[in-house]
Motif scaffolding. Structure first.
Motif, mmCIF file in Angstrom:
data_model
loop_
_atom_site.group_PDB
_atom_site.id
_atom_site.type_symbol
_atom_site.label_atom_id
_atom_site.label_comp_id
_atom_site.label_asym_id
_atom_site.label_seq_id
_atom_site.Cartn_x
_atom_site.Cartn_y
_atom_site.Cartn_z
ATOM 1 N N LEU A 384 0.839 -1.208 0.000
ATOM 2 C CA LEU A 384 0.000 0.000 0.000
ATOM 3 C C LEU A 384 0.881 1.268 0.000
ATOM 4 O O LEU A 384 2.073 1.207 0.306
ATOM 5 C CB LEU A 384 -0.957 0.000 1.198
ATOM 6 N N PRO A 385 0.283 2.422 -0.334
ATOM 7 C CA PRO A 385 1.056 3.669 -0.298
ATOM 8 C C PRO A 385 1.564 3.966 1.114
ATOM 9 O O PRO A 385 0.855 3.737 2.095
ATOM 10 C CB PRO A 385 0.032 4.736 -0.712
ATOM 11 N N LEU A 386 2.785 4.465 1.186
ATOM 12 C CA LEU A 386 3.358 4.888 2.457
ATOM 13 C C LEU A 386 3.580 6.400 2.434
ATOM 14 O O LEU A 386 3.885 6.970 1.391
ATOM 15 C CB LEU A 386 4.716 4.219 2.705
ATOM 16 N N TYR A 387 3.396 6.998 3.562
ATOM 17 C CA TYR A 387 3.842 8.376 3.760
ATOM 18 C C TYR A 387 4.827 8.349 4.914
ATOM 19 O O TYR A 387 4.574 7.653 5.908
ATOM 20 C CB TYR A 387 2.685 9.304 4.153
ATOM 21 N N VAL A 388 5.917 9.100 4.804
ATOM 22 C CA VAL A 388 6.729 9.322 5.990
ATOM 23 C C VAL A 388 5.991 10.428 6.731
ATOM 24 O O VAL A 388 6.006 11.583 6.311
ATOM 25 C CB VAL A 388 8.164 9.752 5.634
ATOM 26 N N THR A 389 5.288 10.053 7.797
ATOM 27 C CA THR A 389 4.444 11.035 8.469
ATOM 28 C C THR A 389 5.183 11.769 9.588
ATOM 29 O O THR A 389 4.654 12.740 10.128
ATOM 30 C CB THR A 389 3.156 10.378 9.007
ATOM 31 N N GLU A 390 6.372 11.290 9.942
ATOM 32 C CA GLU A 390 7.226 12.049 10.869
ATOM 33 C C GLU A 390 8.671 11.685 10.598
ATOM 34 O O GLU A 390 9.011 10.504 10.516
ATOM 35 C CB GLU A 390 6.948 11.705 12.340
ATOM 36 N N ASN A 391 9.494 12.711 10.495
ATOM 37 C CA ASN A 391 10.941 12.523 10.451
ATOM 38 C C ASN A 391 11.551 13.883 10.762
ATOM 39 O O ASN A 391 11.073 14.907 10.285
ATOM 40 C CB ASN A 391 11.374 12.035 9.049
ATOM 41 N N GLY A 392 12.569 13.870 11.583
ATOM 42 C CA GLY A 392 13.180 15.138 11.964
ATOM 43 C C GLY A 392 14.140 14.895 13.106
ATOM 44 O O GLY A 392 14.366 13.755 13.512
ATOM 45 N N VAL A 421 14.407 8.215 1.249
ATOM 46 C CA VAL A 421 13.066 8.059 0.681
ATOM 47 C C VAL A 421 13.185 7.773 -0.824
ATOM 48 O O VAL A 421 12.529 6.875 -1.360
ATOM 49 C CB VAL A 421 12.207 9.324 0.925
ATOM 50 N N LEU A 422 14.054 8.518 -1.487
ATOM 51 C CA LEU A 422 14.249 8.283 -2.929
ATOM 52 C C LEU A 422 14.765 6.863 -3.178
ATOM 53 O O LEU A 422 14.379 6.221 -4.163
ATOM 54 C CB LEU A 422 15.226 9.305 -3.510
ATOM 55 N N ASP A 423 15.612 6.382 -2.296
ATOM 56 C CA ASP A 423 16.102 5.012 -2.449
ATOM 57 C C ASP A 423 14.951 4.011 -2.324
ATOM 58 O O ASP A 423 14.905 3.024 -3.050
ATOM 59 C CB ASP A 423 17.169 4.692 -1.389
ATOM 60 N N VAL A 431 6.061 5.429 -2.083
ATOM 61 C CA VAL A 431 6.095 6.489 -1.062
ATOM 62 C C VAL A 431 5.455 7.738 -1.653
ATOM 63 O O VAL A 431 5.916 8.251 -2.672
ATOM 64 C CB VAL A 431 7.526 6.816 -0.585
ATOM 65 N N ARG A 432 4.408 8.219 -1.015
ATOM 66 C CA ARG A 432 3.629 9.317 -1.600
ATOM 67 C C ARG A 432 3.935 10.689 -1.005
ATOM 68 O O ARG A 432 3.485 11.696 -1.527
ATOM 69 C CB ARG A 432 2.137 9.047 -1.393
ATOM 70 N N GLY A 433 4.601 10.725 0.138
ATOM 71 C CA GLY A 433 4.829 12.042 0.733
ATOM 72 C C GLY A 433 5.714 11.965 1.954
ATOM 73 O O GLY A 433 6.075 10.872 2.421
ATOM 74 N N TYR A 434 6.043 13.126 2.476
ATOM 75 C CA TYR A 434 7.018 13.231 3.577
ATOM 76 C C TYR A 434 6.657 14.438 4.437
ATOM 77 O O TYR A 434 6.450 15.537 3.917
ATOM 78 C CB TYR A 434 8.406 13.402 2.963
ATOM 79 N N PHE A 435 6.564 14.216 5.740
ATOM 80 C CA PHE A 435 6.207 15.285 6.686
ATOM 81 C C PHE A 435 7.336 15.479 7.684
ATOM 82 O O PHE A 435 7.722 14.528 8.370
ATOM 83 C CB PHE A 435 4.928 14.917 7.448
ATOM 84 N N VAL A 436 7.838 16.691 7.767
ATOM 85 C CA VAL A 436 8.885 16.987 8.750
ATOM 86 C C VAL A 436 8.249 17.133 10.131
ATOM 87 O O VAL A 436 7.243 17.828 10.298
ATOM 88 C CB VAL A 436 9.603 18.319 8.422
ATOM 89 N N TRP A 437 8.839 16.471 11.103
ATOM 90 C CA TRP A 437 8.525 16.770 12.499
ATOM 91 C C TRP A 437 9.608 17.714 12.973
ATOM 92 O O TRP A 437 10.741 17.290 13.101
ATOM 93 C CB TRP A 437 8.501 15.520 13.385
ATOM 94 N N SER A 438 9.386 19.009 13.156
ATOM 95 C CA SER A 438 8.091 19.641 13.139
ATOM 96 C C SER A 438 8.271 21.047 12.545
ATOM 97 O O SER A 438 9.392 21.491 12.350
ATOM 98 C CB SER A 438 7.548 19.701 14.565
ATOM 99 N N VAL A 439 7.194 21.737 12.316
ATOM 100 C CA VAL A 439 7.348 23.093 11.772
ATOM 101 C C VAL A 439 7.782 24.070 12.867
ATOM 102 O O VAL A 439 8.472 25.050 12.604
ATOM 103 C CB VAL A 439 6.065 23.551 11.046
#
Ligand code: GCO
Length: 485
Positions: A384-392, A421-423, A431-439
């Motif tokens: 299934l699609p993955l998102y990196v929903t937290e990384n930082g 992620v590109l790898d 992989v559909r997206g990437y979210f930085v923890w945190s703004v």
């Protein structure tokens, strides 16, 4: 390119990866959570959550810090929305504070609580930012904890009710939902190590909480499917590679236990509809434990989701407690006391590789481990699609005499993980997206305000926001949909 996604073509993948470019339509975002940023804990009818109670308990958090004020985001909403617009990332993931919606965790909706999130969602949409909503990021209404919290099956029904209220209020403006953020932390840090709210230390309760959290995910998924059928629904897990310090059988067994607790205890029920046998056995002596599982529960938990959110920071290496000396002789460091509370009752000891750099949290920096865990999900569980929903990462940031925050280490960390992620994309993971923890720098739970994860510096006394160098770097990255060479 006609047909398919252009990055599916191997030679072009190599080229694209070399150029640091991301797939078309890749979703860039940042993430926060309610208790960590909002403050205004008594405003507009909000009830107390387990984090209000816990953070006010003597010795529970560093420095006695609490989320009473945090980033004062509740009152600075419009400015923060402008900040997000300035960043330019197309998505923003925030969590809804359950006790703003139902102050005691049950009963009718508190409309002024809902209004805050309506304003937030409308403000995002007006700025062309896609809202991604986390329904639960750890702030259980205190009244529900008083009635047993996640150890009680009743909390599952309460969560479904809360989900229905939120979905009915926001379902026509929000199309992406995360049911739970890191249920492992809620269960094991909350009920086993006591490092997080509600601060209980009982492995049998943590096991029961694990099951009820997963069941609550399944129940919320059903509610969302019924209320807002076109919504994309997923869950956010803190999964990571766990490695043995050596090939010795005892180290490998320790590694398997930690992997069971941290990764398989969540991935197996969600994607295979069963708990891992070794973990059921491990917790069999702890009441109530997994005795709370009832017929049909695993079907509810394993109903298909639309994506998996991967929250990733670091890999972990462990040895057996009997093999500390050998691990040290092999060059590992053993943090004293064991830093990752997770290895507590699992008969395993976390070890560190001295040659690997660490963040301010003491977490080893190894971007390739992000690729590894995503490939594992793809190979062993689901495509299934993955998102990196937290990384930082937290680093020792400071404001220089010229007012600038030059957080080069954070830029390096994020750049490295985006290449990872590109790898993963190159290896065929969707992989559909990437979210930085945190703004924003924010309230880092038991660490209080001592750990800064933000792209933006927050002066917690005045509330002033100062974008760090990493903010400008992320701005360029999302604008170009590519990393700088
Ligand atoms: C978590 C949470 C966040 C943290 C972040 C940094 O992973 O613990 O989702 O709330 O603040 O991960 O530790």
């Amino acid at each position: 390119m006609v047909g398919g996604r252009y990055w599916e073509d191997a030679p072009i993948v190599a080229l694209q990866r070399g150029s640091g470019a991301f797939p078309d339509g890749f979703l860039w975002g940042t993430k926060t959570s309610a208790y960590q940023i909002e403050g205004s804990v008594d405003a507009d009818g909000r009830g107390p959550s387990i984090w209000d109670t816990f953070s006010h308990r003597t010795g529970a958090t560093r420095n006695g810090d609490t989320g009473d004020v945090a980033c004062d985001h509740y009152r600075r909403l419009d400015d923060d929305l402008d900040l997000l617009a300035r960043l330019g990332a197309g998505a923003y993931c925030f969590s809804i504070a359950w006790p703003r919606i139902q102050p005691t965790g049950t009963g009718p909706a508190n409309e002024s609580g809902l209004d805050f999130y309506r304003r937030l969602v409308d403000g995002l949409l007006r700025r062309s930012i896609v809202p991604v909503v986390t329904l639960y990021h750890w702030d259980l209404p205190q009244s529900l904890e008083d009635a047993g919290g996640w150890v009680s099956r009743d909390t599952v029904g309460r969560f479904a009710e809360y989900t229905r209220i939120v979905a009915e209020a926001l379902g026509d403006t929000v199309s992406t939902w995360i049911t739970l953020n890191e249920p492992w932390c809620s269960a094991w840090l909350g009920y086993a190590t006591g490092e997080h709210a509600p601060g209980i230390r009982d492995h049998g309760k943590a096991a029961a909480a694990t099951h009820h959290l997963l069941l609550a995910h399944g129940a919320a998924l059903q509610v969302l499917r019924a209320t807002t059928p076109s919504a994309q629904v997923g869950i956010g897990l803190n999964i990571q590679p766990i490695r043995p310090a050596s090939d010795h059988d005892d180290d490998r067994a320790a590694c398997r236990r930690v992997d069971g607790n941290l990764n398989r205890l969540y991935l197996d029920p969600l994607f295979k509809g069963r708990y891992p046998d070794d973990m059921l056995e491990h917790y069999s002596g702890h009441a109530p434990g997994f005795d709370v599982v009832a017929a049909g529960d695993l079907e509810t938990i394993s109903r298909p989701i639309d994506f998996l959110g991967v929250n990733f920071y670091s890999p972990t290496t462990v040895c057996a407690p009997t093999r500390r000396a050998e691990a040290q002789a092999a060059g590992f460091w053993i943090p004293e006391p064991d830093r990752r509370a997770r290895v507590g009752d699992l008969n395993a000891v976390q070890v560190l590789r001295p040659e690997v750099s660490r963040t301010q949290m003491g977490w080893e920096i190894e971007p390739g481990a992000l690729t590894e865990i995503m490939v594992r999900v793809h190979d062993e569980y689901a495509t299934l699609p993955l998102y990196v929903t937290e990384n930082g990462a937290a680093f020792d940031d400071y404001v220089g005499p010229d007012g600038e925050i030059r957080d080069a280490e954070r830029i390096g960390y994020l750049d490295g993980h985006l290449r990872a992620v590109l790898d993963a994309v190159g290896a065929g993971v969707d992989v559909r997206g990437y979210f930085v923890w945190s703004v924003l720098d924010n309230f880092e739970w038991a660490h209080g305000y001592s750990k800064r994860f933000g792209l933006t510096w927050v002066d917690f006394r005045s509330g002033e926001r100062i974008p760090k160098a990493s903010f400008a770097w992320y701005q360029r990255t999302v604008r170009d949909n590519a990393l700088e060479p």
